[in-house]
Design a protein around this motif. Structure first.
Motif, PDB file in Angstrom:
ATOM      1  N   UNK A 123      -5.259   4.660   6.205  1.00 40.99           N
ATOM      2  CA  UNK A 123      -6.571   4.105   5.897  1.00 40.99           C
ATOM      3  C   UNK A 123      -6.561   3.544   4.482  1.00 40.99           C
ATOM      4  N   UNK A 124      -7.322   2.462   4.285  1.00 41.39           N
ATOM      5  CA  UNK A 124      -7.390   1.838   2.961  1.00 41.39           C
ATOM      6  C   UNK A 124      -8.823   1.884   2.457  1.00 41.39           C
ATOM      7  N   UNK A 125      -8.975   2.317   1.193  1.00 37.46           N
ATOM      8  CA  UNK A 125     -10.293   2.402   0.561  1.00 37.46           C
ATOM      9  C   UNK A 125     -10.309   1.480  -0.654  1.00 37.46           C
ATOM     10  N   UNK A 126     -11.004   0.339  -0.587  1.00 38.30           N
ATOM     11  CA  UNK A 126     -11.098  -0.546  -1.762  1.00 38.30           C
ATOM     12  C   UNK A 126     -11.966   0.102  -2.840  1.00 38.30           C
ATOM     13  N   UNK A 127     -11.495   0.101  -4.067  1.00 37.22           N
ATOM     14  CA  UNK A 127     -12.235   0.663  -5.210  1.00 37.22           C
ATOM     15  C   UNK A 127     -12.057  -0.281  -6.390  1.00 37.22           C
ATOM     16  N   UNK A 128     -12.918  -0.090  -7.392  1.00 35.52           N
ATOM     17  CA  UNK A 128     -12.761  -0.872  -8.607  1.00 35.52           C
ATOM     18  C   UNK A 128     -11.598  -0.324  -9.415  1.00 35.52           C
ATOM     19  N   UNK A 129     -11.137  -1.101 -10.367  1.00 29.90           N
ATOM     20  CA  UNK A 129     -10.035  -0.648 -11.224  1.00 29.90           C
ATOM     21  C   UNK A 129     -10.432   0.594 -12.007  1.00 29.90           C
ATOM     22  N   UNK A 130     -11.703   0.671 -12.403  1.00 31.21           N
ATOM     23  CA  UNK A 130     -12.180   1.855 -13.128  1.00 31.21           C
ATOM     24  C   UNK A 130     -12.152   3.084 -12.231  1.00 31.21           C
ATOM     25  N   UNK A 131     -12.623   2.942 -10.985  1.00 30.83           N
ATOM     26  CA  UNK A 131     -12.600   4.063 -10.042  1.00 30.83           C
ATOM     27  C   UNK A 131     -11.163   4.486  -9.730  1.00 30.83           C
ATOM     28  N   UNK A 132     -10.294   3.499  -9.598  1.00 27.60           N
ATOM     29  CA  UNK A 132      -8.875   3.797  -9.345  1.00 27.60           C
ATOM     30  C   UNK A 132      -8.299   4.648 -10.471  1.00 27.60           C
ATOM     31  N   UNK A 133      -8.610   4.271 -11.723  1.00 27.93           N
ATOM     32  CA  UNK A 133      -8.130   5.047 -12.861  1.00 27.93           C
ATOM     33  C   UNK A 133      -8.692   6.456 -12.876  1.00 27.93           C
ATOM     34  N   UNK A 134      -9.976   6.608 -12.514  1.00 32.85           N
ATOM     35  CA  UNK A 134     -10.585   7.948 -12.484  1.00 32.85           C
ATOM     36  C   UNK A 134      -9.925   8.830 -11.423  1.00 32.85           C
ATOM     37  N   UNK A 135      -9.662   8.258 -10.251  1.00 38.05           N
ATOM     38  CA  UNK A 135      -9.000   9.027  -9.191  1.00 38.05           C
ATOM     39  C   UNK A 135      -7.619   9.481  -9.660  1.00 38.05           C
ATOM     40  N   UNK A 136      -6.902   8.595 -10.297  1.00 35.06           N
ATOM     41  CA  UNK A 136      -5.556   8.937 -10.783  1.00 35.06           C
ATOM     42  C   UNK A 136      -5.634  10.036 -11.845  1.00 35.06           C
TER      43      UNK A 136
END
Length: 343
Positions: A123-136
């Motif tokens: 499954x693919x979940x599109x997120x913003x670059x900011x959200x991507x950084x927070x998840x990481x």
């Protein structure tokens, strides 16, 4: 991300000798295109988070699906479409299913590498670059305290009866994935992480299905996805060449094995021949020793017989001497007896 700048005005080109109504429509369309391009420039760049649902067929997987029938029993979170950086709560060793915690997963190793029939849904979940950084960053915080985390066994069973049991350092796979997203400001389901199941991810309209099938075929599918016919033909030819190379390699290996077996057989024959020669030499040496001992015994026997004959001769000689002495004594006695009678 693209830098925001001043919007450049684009000239509206209208062909000559066109009716006024059509000219107006053309102008409106061109104005809308300019507005769409400007909105696209202002829209923040997006990235993707990937969620892998899987069914390995192991005993824990069968138990989870027995408690609540559903297509998949395990969830993992990944940061790239190749699933090279992927995390979840699962067993830490392949052969012991109850030693679990936070692990780095690899689709080519561990349980996934061992179970070639694992079925999956990516499954693919599109997120913003900011959200991507927070998840990481959230996952990195989990990894920093990796040794403190254990598996939420009780939470798995409680979730099946719609009871959420959440503990600070204990998670099960779907709970962990949803907790990471919630801590990063992404709420997919609007409920506690301890109640989230693989079925929630599978049926969510916020997640895009990109692949479903055998996990072992995923990267091959990903590599061939979107190729041109020429590229596919080239890839097919490369696969044929690789298959032919493997076939030749197998033939070469078989030939090497055959030669190795023949060399081993020759070596065994040589060893057997050497052992036979050594045994024959030992037998010859033993026979020579026996013959030598027998000759020595014959010599000794002959010597003993000679000594016995000499002793026998000595005894016979002494007996003869004694006999002669007796014979010499007997006439003297007879003469004395005769003279006595005459008187």
């Amino acid at each position: 991300m693209k830098k925001k700048g001043k919007k450049t005005s684009q000239a509206v080109v209208v062909p000559e000798h066109v009716p006024a109504a059509i000219t107006e429509i053309i102008k409106q369309d061109q104005a809308e295109n300019v507005k769409d391009s400007a909105d696209q420039e202002d829209r923040p760049e997006t990235k993707n988070i990937y969620i892998l649902l899987s069914r390995t067929g192991t005993v824990p997987s069968k138990v989870i699906r027995f408690l609540k029938p559903m297509p998949y029993a395990h969830a993992s979170i990944a940061f790239d479409e190749n699933l090279t950086e992927m995390y979840s709560f699962a067993r830490k060793t392949v052969h012991y299913p109850f030693y679990c915690g936070l692990i780095d997963e690899d689709i080519d190793k561990g349980v996934f590498g061992r179970k070639k029939t694992t079925k999956c849904l990516v499954l693919r979940l599109p997120v913003t670059e900011e959200e991507y950084g927070k998840v990481h960053q959230t996952v990195e915080r989990f990894k920093a305290d990796r040794g403190k985390y254990g598996y939420n066994y009780l939470g798995v069973f409680a979730a099946r009866v719609h009871i959420a049991i959440e503990r600070k350092y204990n998670y099960f796979c779907t709970q962990f994935v949803d907790k990471v997203l919630q801590m990063s400001g992404i709420n997919l389901f609007g409920k506690k992480s301890g109640l989230v199941t693989p079925e929630d991810y599978r049926t969510s309209d916020k997640l895009e299905h990109i692949y479903e099938g055998l996990l072992v075929n995923y990267r091959n599918w990903l590599t061939s996805f979107g190729l041109t016919p020429e590229e596919k033909s080239l890839r097919k030819n490369e696969k044929k060449e690789m298959k032919e190379k493997r076939r030749l390699l197998r033939i070469r290996q078989k030939e090497q094995q055959r030669q190795h077996k023949e060399q081993q057989k020759e070596l065994r024959d040589q060893q057997r021949s050497i052992r036979t020669e050594l045994r024959d030499q030992q037998l010859d040496q033993q026979m020579e020793l026996i013959e030598q001992q027998r000759a020595e015994q014959h010599i000794l026997i002959r010597e003993q017989r000679r000594e016995l004959r000499e002793k026998q001769k000595e005894i016979d000689r002494k007996q003869m001497e004694r006999q002669q002495e007796r014979e010499m004594l007997i006439p003297t006695i007879d003469k004395k007896d005769d003279s006595a009678t005459v008187v």
